[in-house]
Design an enzyme around this catalytic site. Sequence first.
Site, PDB file in Angstrom:
ATOM      1  N   ASP A   1      -0.149   5.105   0.748  1.00  0.00           N
ATOM      2  CA  ASP A   1      -0.348   6.111   1.794  1.00  0.00           C
ATOM      3  C   ASP A   1      -0.246   5.485   3.183  1.00  0.00           C
ATOM      4  O   ASP A   1      -0.944   4.525   3.492  1.00  0.00           O
ATOM      5  CB  ASP A   1      -1.723   6.768   1.629  1.00  0.00           C
ATOM      6  CG  ASP A   1      -1.592   8.222   1.220  1.00  0.00           C
ATOM      7  OD1 ASP A   1      -0.917   8.969   1.948  1.00  0.00           O
ATOM      8  OD2 ASP A   1      -2.136   8.583   0.169  1.00  0.00           O
TER       9      ASP A   1
ATOM     10  N   ASP B   1       0.856  -1.168   0.000  1.00  0.00           N
ATOM     11  CA  ASP B   1       0.000   0.000   0.000  1.00  0.00           C
ATOM     12  C   ASP B   1       0.908   1.239   0.000  1.00  0.00           C
ATOM     13  O   ASP B   1       2.081   1.161   0.379  1.00  0.00           O
ATOM     14  CB  ASP B   1      -0.875  -0.029   1.259  1.00  0.00           C
ATOM     15  CG  ASP B   1      -1.771   1.192   1.350  1.00  0.00           C
ATOM     16  OD1 ASP B   1      -2.466   1.500   0.376  1.00  0.00           O
ATOM     17  OD2 ASP B   1      -1.760   1.836   2.423  1.00  0.00           O
TER      18      ASP B   1
HETATM   19 MG   LIG Z   1      -2.726   3.247   3.450  1.00  0.00          MG
END
Ligand SMILES: [Mg+2]
Length: 342
Positions: free
Chosen positions: A28, A26
């Site tokens: 962010d 992932d």
């Molecule tokens: Mg995230």
Amino acid sequence: MSQQHRSRPLGSSVALSEAYDTALLDLDGVVYAGGHAIVHAVESLGTARAGGMHLAYVTNNALRTPDAVAEHLTELGVPAEPADVITSAQAVARLMADQLPSGARVLVVGGEGLRVALRERGLVPVESADDDPVAVAQGFGGPDLAWGRFAEAAYAISRGAEWFASNTDLTIPGARGIAPGNGAAVEVVRIATGAEPQVAGKPLPPMHRETVLRTGAERPLVVGDRLDTDIEGAFNGGVDSLLVLTGVTDAAQLIAAGPEHRPTYVDRDLRGLLTGQPEVSEEDGRFRCGGWTAEVRADALVLDGEGDGIDGLRALCAAAWTHAGDGSCALDADKAVTGLAL
Ligand SMILES: [Mg+2]
């Protein structure tokens, strides 16, 4: 695979970067936060890649193209190619192409990332309900998305167009705070139409499928900071996961997690890719990890010992998840968590 093993974080005698062939990361809260890299991310990813681990970046954000995301990563010191980036725009485009004829017109409510992904699957983006779209694709449009786009979507859906959404994250974190995400925009259209979209993004299977198809991963490790997208997506896909604490999840939320939100491994940050993971052992309801022992005493989680706080959290997770079984742990964990100094 450890899908049956959700009552405690697992151990690993070898570095996770050796135990798995591909990290599905992932972005962010894991690799970057807004415009800057997360602490230890750049050097940890560099070392993992040098050791032979394939790195792929998986984002629910449909706004930007893989080219733009790869360029941003490279600027931050994480060299990436567009092919290393998988977005929910790509996942929803495949989901749509599986159901619609080639060349079908699709009304786009979103950004360039969505338009590029739809064209890649042989679909034709259009801008007005009057262009007779057979479907609507809705993805995050950023701050410049005009309110009138939601009206176009509502008109098209009311005329019979099938509705698809890249993802339904209600919020999106930014440098100035928490902003409405695509899920909030989807709610606007839902309220106006009463319709229900098909959704592709994490934690749903179309996103995981897209990721595995594009990376060719055989032993993937999902790496994320969110329990209800990254970790649940890994759970739904039947693959292992590493939760890092550099994003939105704190210790108390992890301790209270239900089975589908329990990661396989827990670590502070991406340095966790480069190391083995300690075992949590159990004896008579007492869970030990490193210098810590956790147990349930008088309806509270109790932690004794000293050492690295992340080991204390692993022990607490084991005590809480075992106690909660298939539910969520509602025991008081405040005092135990305070002692961790994470
Ligand atoms: Mg995230």
